[in-house]
Write a protein that holds these residues in place. Structure first.
Motif, PDB file in Angstrom:
ATOM      1  N   GLY A 143       0.788  -1.225   0.000  1.00  0.00           N
ATOM      2  CA  GLY A 143       0.000   0.000   0.000  1.00  0.00           C
ATOM      3  C   GLY A 143       0.820   1.275   0.000  1.00  0.00           C
ATOM      4  N   ALA A 144       1.879   1.324   0.827  1.00  0.00           N
ATOM      5  CA  ALA A 144       2.605   2.582   0.996  1.00  0.00           C
ATOM      6  C   ALA A 144       3.263   3.070  -0.296  1.00  0.00           C
ATOM      7  CB  ALA A 144       3.624   2.438   2.121  1.00  0.00           C
ATOM      8  N   PRO A 145       4.033   2.239  -1.021  1.00  0.00           N
ATOM      9  CA  PRO A 145       4.647   2.726  -2.268  1.00  0.00           C
ATOM     10  C   PRO A 145       3.595   3.180  -3.271  1.00  0.00           C
ATOM     11  CG  PRO A 145       5.568   0.602  -1.640  1.00  0.00           C
ATOM     12  CD  PRO A 145       4.442   0.853  -0.719  1.00  0.00           C
ATOM     13  N   LEU A 146       2.482   2.436  -3.346  1.00  0.00           N
ATOM     14  CA  LEU A 146       1.436   2.832  -4.292  1.00  0.00           C
ATOM     15  C   LEU A 146       0.884   4.196  -3.928  1.00  0.00           C
ATOM     16  CD1 LEU A 146      -0.550  -0.478  -4.900  1.00  0.00           C
ATOM     17  CD2 LEU A 146       0.727   0.860  -6.577  1.00  0.00           C
ATOM     18  N   GLY A 147       0.701   4.425  -2.618  1.00  0.00           N
ATOM     19  CA  GLY A 147       0.172   5.708  -2.166  1.00  0.00           C
ATOM     20  C   GLY A 147       1.137   6.834  -2.492  1.00  0.00           C
ATOM     21  N   ALA A 148       2.443   6.572  -2.284  1.00  0.00           N
ATOM     22  CA  ALA A 148       3.442   7.596  -2.564  1.00  0.00           C
ATOM     23  C   ALA A 148       3.446   7.929  -4.051  1.00  0.00           C
ATOM     24  CB  ALA A 148       4.810   7.105  -2.112  1.00  0.00           C
ATOM     25  N   VAL A 164      -8.679   1.747  -8.121  1.00  0.00           N
ATOM     26  CA  VAL A 164      -8.511   0.341  -7.732  1.00  0.00           C
ATOM     27  C   VAL A 164      -8.688   0.216  -6.215  1.00  0.00           C
ATOM     28  CG1 VAL A 164      -6.890  -1.585  -7.629  1.00  0.00           C
ATOM     29  CG2 VAL A 164      -7.014  -0.173  -9.677  1.00  0.00           C
ATOM     30  N   CYS A 165      -8.133   1.184  -5.481  1.00  0.00           N
ATOM     31  CA  CYS A 165      -8.321   1.196  -4.032  1.00  0.00           C
ATOM     32  C   CYS A 165      -9.797   1.223  -3.680  1.00  0.00           C
ATOM     33  CB  CYS A 165      -7.692   2.459  -3.429  1.00  0.00           C
ATOM     34  SG  CYS A 165      -5.983   2.262  -3.070  1.00  0.00           S
ATOM     35  N   ASP A 166     -10.519   2.131  -4.330  1.00  0.00           N
ATOM     36  CA  ASP A 166     -11.957   2.248  -4.039  1.00  0.00           C
ATOM     37  C   ASP A 166     -12.657   0.923  -4.257  1.00  0.00           C
ATOM     38  OD1 ASP A 166     -11.597   4.839  -3.422  1.00  0.00           O
ATOM     39  OD2 ASP A 166     -12.299   5.653  -5.341  1.00  0.00           O
ATOM     40  N   LEU A 167     -12.208   0.245  -5.323  1.00  0.00           N
ATOM     41  CA  LEU A 167     -12.809  -1.038  -5.662  1.00  0.00           C
ATOM     42  C   LEU A 167     -12.649  -2.012  -4.492  1.00  0.00           C
ATOM     43  CD1 LEU A 167     -14.035  -1.910  -8.381  1.00  0.00           C
ATOM     44  CD2 LEU A 167     -11.948  -3.207  -8.774  1.00  0.00           C
ATOM     45  N   TRP A 200      -4.473  -3.523   2.113  1.00  0.00           N
ATOM     46  CA  TRP A 200      -3.492  -2.550   1.613  1.00  0.00           C
ATOM     47  C   TRP A 200      -4.056  -1.193   1.223  1.00  0.00           C
ATOM     48  CZ3 TRP A 200      -3.974  -0.642  -3.281  1.00  0.00           C
ATOM     49  CH2 TRP A 200      -4.753  -1.383  -4.180  1.00  0.00           C
ATOM     50  N   PRO A 201      -5.302  -1.103   0.716  1.00  0.00           N
ATOM     51  CA  PRO A 201      -5.752   0.205   0.238  1.00  0.00           C
ATOM     52  C   PRO A 201      -5.764   1.279   1.327  1.00  0.00           C
ATOM     53  CG  PRO A 201      -7.200  -1.519  -0.541  1.00  0.00           C
ATOM     54  CD  PRO A 201      -6.324  -2.127   0.481  1.00  0.00           C
ATOM     55  N   TRP A 202      -5.941   0.857   2.587  1.00  0.00           N
ATOM     56  CA  TRP A 202      -5.956   1.855   3.662  1.00  0.00           C
ATOM     57  C   TRP A 202      -4.621   2.575   3.722  1.00  0.00           C
ATOM     58  CZ3 TRP A 202     -10.499   3.001   5.353  1.00  0.00           C
ATOM     59  CH2 TRP A 202     -11.514   2.031   5.349  1.00  0.00           C
ATOM     60  N   TYR A 203      -3.537   1.839   3.519  1.00  0.00           N
ATOM     61  CA  TYR A 203      -2.212   2.451   3.592  1.00  0.00           C
ATOM     62  C   TYR A 203      -1.939   3.298   2.353  1.00  0.00           C
ATOM     63  CZ  TYR A 203      -1.595  -0.291   7.712  1.00  0.00           C
ATOM     64  OH  TYR A 203      -1.746  -0.785   8.964  1.00  0.00           O
ATOM     65  N   THR A 204      -2.487   2.892   1.227  1.00  0.00           N
ATOM     66  CA  THR A 204      -2.333   3.695   0.023  1.00  0.00           C
ATOM     67  C   THR A 204      -2.956   5.070   0.239  1.00  0.00           C
ATOM     68  OG1 THR A 204      -2.504   1.655  -1.229  1.00  0.00           O
ATOM     69  CG2 THR A 204      -2.745   3.691  -2.463  1.00  0.00           C
ATOM     70  N   ARG A 205      -4.150   5.066   0.808  1.00  0.00           N
ATOM     71  CA  ARG A 205      -4.834   6.337   1.068  1.00  0.00           C
ATOM     72  C   ARG A 205      -4.027   7.205   2.025  1.00  0.00           C
ATOM     73  NH1 ARG A 205     -11.221   6.244   2.018  1.00  0.00           N
ATOM     74  NH2 ARG A 205     -11.811   6.237  -0.167  1.00  0.00           N
ATOM     75  N   LEU A 206      -3.550   6.557   3.080  1.00  0.00           N
ATOM     76  CA  LEU A 206      -2.815   7.275   4.113  1.00  0.00           C
ATOM     77  C   LEU A 206      -1.572   7.952   3.527  1.00  0.00           C
ATOM     78  CD1 LEU A 206      -3.031   7.363   7.297  1.00  0.00           C
ATOM     79  CD2 LEU A 206      -1.234   5.658   7.280  1.00  0.00           C
ATOM     80  N   ASN A 241       8.714  10.403   5.671  1.00  0.00           N
ATOM     81  CA  ASN A 241       7.776  11.269   6.376  1.00  0.00           C
ATOM     82  C   ASN A 241       6.432  10.600   6.644  1.00  0.00           C
ATOM     83  OD1 ASN A 241       8.877  13.903   7.043  1.00  0.00           O
ATOM     84  ND2 ASN A 241       9.389  13.950   4.865  1.00  0.00           N
ATOM     85  N   SER A 242       6.207   9.445   5.992  1.00  0.00           N
ATOM     86  CA  SER A 242       4.943   8.734   6.217  1.00  0.00           C
ATOM     87  C   SER A 242       5.061   7.738   7.351  1.00  0.00           C
ATOM     88  CB  SER A 242       4.515   7.972   4.960  1.00  0.00           C
ATOM     89  OG  SER A 242       4.648   8.774   3.830  1.00  0.00           O
ATOM     90  N   ILE A 243       6.278   7.535   7.823  1.00  0.00           N
ATOM     91  CA  ILE A 243       6.459   6.437   8.781  1.00  0.00           C
ATOM     92  C   ILE A 243       5.623   6.632  10.036  1.00  0.00           C
ATOM     93  CG2 ILE A 243       8.145   5.458  10.375  1.00  0.00           C
ATOM     94  CD1 ILE A 243      10.093   5.370   8.107  1.00  0.00           C
ATOM     95  N   THR A 244       5.558   7.841  10.525  1.00  0.00           N
ATOM     96  CA  THR A 244       4.797   8.061  11.746  1.00  0.00           C
ATOM     97  C   THR A 244       3.316   7.689  11.589  1.00  0.00           C
ATOM     98  OG1 THR A 244       6.332   9.776  12.315  1.00  0.00           O
ATOM     99  CG2 THR A 244       4.269   9.729  13.525  1.00  0.00           C
ATOM    100  N   PRO A 245       2.616   8.284  10.617  1.00  0.00           N
ATOM    101  CA  PRO A 245       1.203   7.881  10.489  1.00  0.00           C
ATOM    102  C   PRO A 245       1.047   6.392  10.199  1.00  0.00           C
ATOM    103  CG  PRO A 245       1.882   9.300   8.656  1.00  0.00           C
ATOM    104  CD  PRO A 245       2.965   9.357   9.665  1.00  0.00           C
TER     105      PRO A 245
END
Lengths: 327, 522
Positions: A143-148, A164-167, A200-206, A241-245
């Motif tokens: 999720g994280a790389p996709l979100g970035a 795709v996440c929404d799906l 994974w989609p939750w982390y993409t959004r985040l 910078n995303s590590i904390t959330p």
């Protein structure tokens, strides 16, 4: 920030140890609150350490949560040493002692196959801990790389990834996991894969949110002006910078995923007998609830404690990294 | 509102509800039942599943097969008498006069011929009529079955599946519209009509006023409301709370506690549900009879009955369930003897075991799930490692049928005969040689066994004693060759509230409960 962030994985441990060892210094202050106010005037900006200490001081529940998590890890790691009946913990049946009430011999009683419930709970800590960690790690890794990427690149890439996440988010994650397990066959491994796929989609959004807020910040613009490529910006600026959330979200998610894996085991789609798994133990003892309450009550309590403590730790982490706390 | 009155109000409400519960628990108009049985079809020909609970109250066959221990083997239903020719190839049934179908039609020979012909062509259990070459109406009230080879047609006609007699008007309607019955149409002659149906929720049956058995005697229930509840624990709670009068599937683990409850009379029964393990006889090491015997000696039969069935069951004698023809006490059994098992393993060249076997079972079966680990532990005692693989039954079966050389080593199966002849069903289906595996999942081939069973099947219709003797020889051979493991004939139990009488379990109709004979006691 990056250094502080990457050190945080260990901070939980140190927070705990520090809370005990450094407790005396805190005692010198008349009360926590006054002391803090007093400090604000004089003290230099507080380190993560100090803030961790003050979070723990104000929030004994967080301390309790951390203790429980540590206990869980110790129990899982040393299960064969700690379990009174390691063979039963692994699944060895003992028909002659079946459904015995708690006693000196079997502190938490025995189940339908005569196995010591305590040993089973101790062994059950392993899947309860490892499976959710793997699920969350996998979910973050996907999720994280996709979100970035989505946040940084914007445009159609962003659109494609987020749709795709929404799906995936359109289906309740447990339902999606059930469907996947039903296709792949019931096992703990499949349950873990299925949950990771639906999580994974939750982390993409985040991470996308973080990336969006950062992409026009001066240091990112500067890096870009210096010719840094998108992958480099992603690796050096966005993800750190995303590590904390992510960490806060992940520690909260571990609790939820424990519920999901044990839930899948409960309905027969996760761990399979004779494996020790808390969800499986509850299912096994369900019909006995009226006559032999101990068979499912204790594994239920174990799940309750594990989920609660991960949530408390998650809350504490959130407090710790709350910008309002930086003073 | 102050605190005290609200508490009083609450207490009064609770009391009233409790009283209502007690009163409604003994209402005479409706019998409230909890059953796991969902309805896969209302078509009396296609029916081959759990809806039999309802079918058996809506429809009737020509004969009912009696429960174990009755002096007569059959009770006349729509046929009052019947005879067979000397060669066993012609069976004649004389029909009951004055029988009405629920839709007002009258029973005659034509209705029987048309019903059976439909079952033979499209039925879920069409195969039970395989021996029949023709069904003929001799006169208005007489039907003759012509057989291609001798068969026990009385047992077949009493089958729970594919033997209901259906109204000719409904058959006409079904011919025009395939899905005619699915709207919830019942068109039999039985004591109850199908009044209401909500899929997977509720089935309501109402007394059929013109039922030939009559309603003159007091105490029959005018309505039967069946709640479809798939969960046994929930059924138990409903029973204990007085929400239902009868719960047809209670958790085995509650047997002791409910037996001790004075509100219920507990009946334990023998069922035709038989738990078998197939040993893969075409692959090493189980192709060696000594290894198979060693395993048979290692099985902890008593523990399996204790764990799997809470003690409500008996160790199997071959694949024929106790109480069903041709079960016999003369068939040998293995008993757990680990020394003998080890010795046999050593003789076969596997001193101390040292090999691994793959065992598959149906993950949805709670009994197999409970006892598979116990079995694995026992085989571990003689040095055989068992990898347990739970699969959904359809997957488990598909793998077993695909390629014996690649399939499992041990296959756990729950099996029961379609109608009360386990010779032509259990023995033939599970152990007769066949080129393409279906239910013979030991892949066992034995021409002597095949010959004995084939001859016995032919003789069952005319000379049951000789057939029985042949079957005993066949089963003895089978058990000695250890092609399968015969764990248990499962028992079951029912908790009947003391205010009810007339409940009777019939092993020939394991999925049916007959509501007509159930009455309020006194």
């Amino acid at each position: 920030m990056r250094r502080g962030g990457s050190g945080v994985t260990g901070a939980g441990w140190r927070m705990f140890v520090g809370g005990l060892a450094v407790g005396h210094t805190g005692d010198r202050e008349p009360t926590g609150r006054e002391g803090r106010e007093g400090q604000d005037d004089l003290a230099p900006p507080r380190s993560t350490w100090q803030r961790a200490l003050s979070v723990l001081k104000r929030d004994p529940l967080a301390l309790f949560g951390i203790c429980c998590v540590v206990l869980l890890i110790v129990v899982a790691a040393f299960a064969p040493k700690l379990a009174p009946y390691p063979a039963m913990g692994e699944g060895r049946s003992s028909v002659s002692t079946r459904v015995s009430a708690p006693s000196k011999e079997f502190v938490l009683g025995t189940d339908r196959l005569g196995r010591d419930v305590l040993s089973r709970i101790i062994y059950g800590a392993r899947p309860a801990l490892i499976a959710p960690l793997i699920v969350v790690l996998l979910a973050v890794a996907i999720g994280a790389p996709l979100g970035a990427i989505a946040g940084l690149m914007g445009g159609w890439v962003d659109e494609a990834i987020m749709r795709v996440c929404d799906l995936f988010l359109a289906f309740p994650s447990l339902l999606l996991a059930m469907a996947i397990v039903a296709l792949q066959g019931p096992s703990l491994t499949n349950a873990v894969i299925a949950l990771a796929v639906s999580w994974w989609p939750w982390y993409t959004r985040l991470v996308r949110g973080v990336a969006l807020s950062l992409r026009h910040q001066a240091f990112v613009e500067a890096a870009r002006a210096l010719g840094a490529s998108t992958p480099k910006i992603m690796l050096r600026h966005i993800l750190p910078n995303s590590i904390t959330p992510i960490l806060v979200q992940a520690s909260l998610d571990v609790g939820t995923v424990i519920l999901a894996t044990t839930g899948l085991a409960f309905i027969g789609l996760g761990s399979q007998p004779p494996a020790a798994d808390w969800g499986l133990m509850i299912e096994d003892g369900r019909a006995l609830l009226r006559t032999a309450w101990w068979t499912s009550t204790f594994p239920g309590l174990a799940i309750f404690l594990a989920v609660l403590s991960f949530n408390l730790v998650g809350d504490a982490l959130r407090d710790l990294f709350d910008p309002k706390e930086y003073r | 509102m102050t605190k005290a009155p609200s508490f009083v109000r609450f207490a009064t409400l609770a009391l009233v509800l409790a009283l209502l519960g007690v009163v409604s628990a003994q209402s005479t108009t409706a019998l409230r039942v909890a059953s796991t049985a969902s309805v896969t079809t209302w078509d009396p020909s296609l029916s081959f599943s759990t809806e039999a609970v309802y079918m058996a109250n809506i429809y009737e066959p020509l004969l009912w097969a009696n429960a174990t221990g009755s002096t007569e083997k059959f009770t006349p239903a729509l046929a009052t008498s019947w005879e067979t020719s000397a060669d066993g190839l012609a069976w004649t049934f004389h029909l009951r006069e004055g029988v009405k179908f629920h839709d007002g039609e009258s029973l005659d020979a034509d209705a029987v011929v048309r019903s059976i012909d439909r079952h033979r062509t499209i039925g879920g259990a069409a195969f039970i009529w395989a021996p029949v070459s023709d069904v003929v109406a001799v006169d208005d009230m007489t039907v003759r079955f012509d057989l291609a080879y001798p068969a026990p047609l009385d047992l077949i006609a009493a089958s729970l599946y594919g033997a209901w007699i259906v109204s000719p008007a409904a058959l006409d309607a079904a011919e025009a519209d395939e899905g005619y019955f699915e709207a919830g149409i019942g068109a039999g002659t039985g004591p109850y009509t199908l009044a209401e149906y909500q899929p997977d929720a509720e089935v309501v049956l109402s007394a059929f006023g013109d039922y030939w058995g009559g309603w003159a005697d007091a105490g029959h229930f005018q309505n039967v409301v069946v709640s479809i509840v798939s969960d046994q624990v929930l059924q138990e709670q409903m029973l204990l709370a007085g929400e239902v009068d009868l719960a047809l599937s209670l958790p085995p683990t509650s047997y002791a506690s409910i037996s001790a409850d004075p509100r219920y009379a507990v009946q334990t029964v023998v069922t035709p549900f038989n738990y078998v393990g197939f040993l893969n006889t075409v692959r090493a090491p189980l192709d060696d009879v000594r290894v198979r015997q060693a395993i048979s000696y290692a099985v902890p039969y008593d523990d399996i009955i204790a764990v799997g069935a809470e003690g409500l069951g008996t160790q199997g004698r071959g694949p024929v369930p106790q109480g069903i023809y041709p079960w016999s006490e003369e068939v040998p059994q293995y008993h757990q003897d680990l020394d003998k098992a080890r010795q046999l393993l050593a003789e076969a060249g596997h001193e101390g075991g040292g090999f691994t076997l793959r065992l598959t079972y149906a993950a949805e079966n709670a009994i197999e799930r409970a006892f598979a680990p116990v079995l694995a532990d026992a085989l571990g005692e003689i040095g055989i490692q068992v990898e347990i693989e739970p699969l959904l039954f359809n997957q488990q079966w598909a793998i077993a049928k695909a390629d014996p050389a690649e399939a499992q080593d041990i296959f756990l199966l729950l099996y029961w005969p379609t109608y009360s002849d386990a010779g032509s069903d259990n023995l033939w289906s599970m152990f007769h040689s066949s080129d393409v595996p279906f239910f013979n999942l030991s892949y066992w081939r034995n021409s002597v066994f095949d010959d004995l069973v084939d001859r016995a099947i032919e003789l069952t219709g005319t000379d049951r004693a000789t057939a029985q003797a042949l079957y005993v020889d066949a089963m003895t051979l089978l058990v000695n060759d250890a092609a399968g493991l015969y764990f248990l004939d499962a028992g079951a139990w029912y908790a009947i509230p003391t205010y009810l009488s007339g409940f009777e379990y019939n092993i020939n109709y394991p999925f049916a409960t007959f509501f007509y004979p159930i009455r309020l006691a006194n």
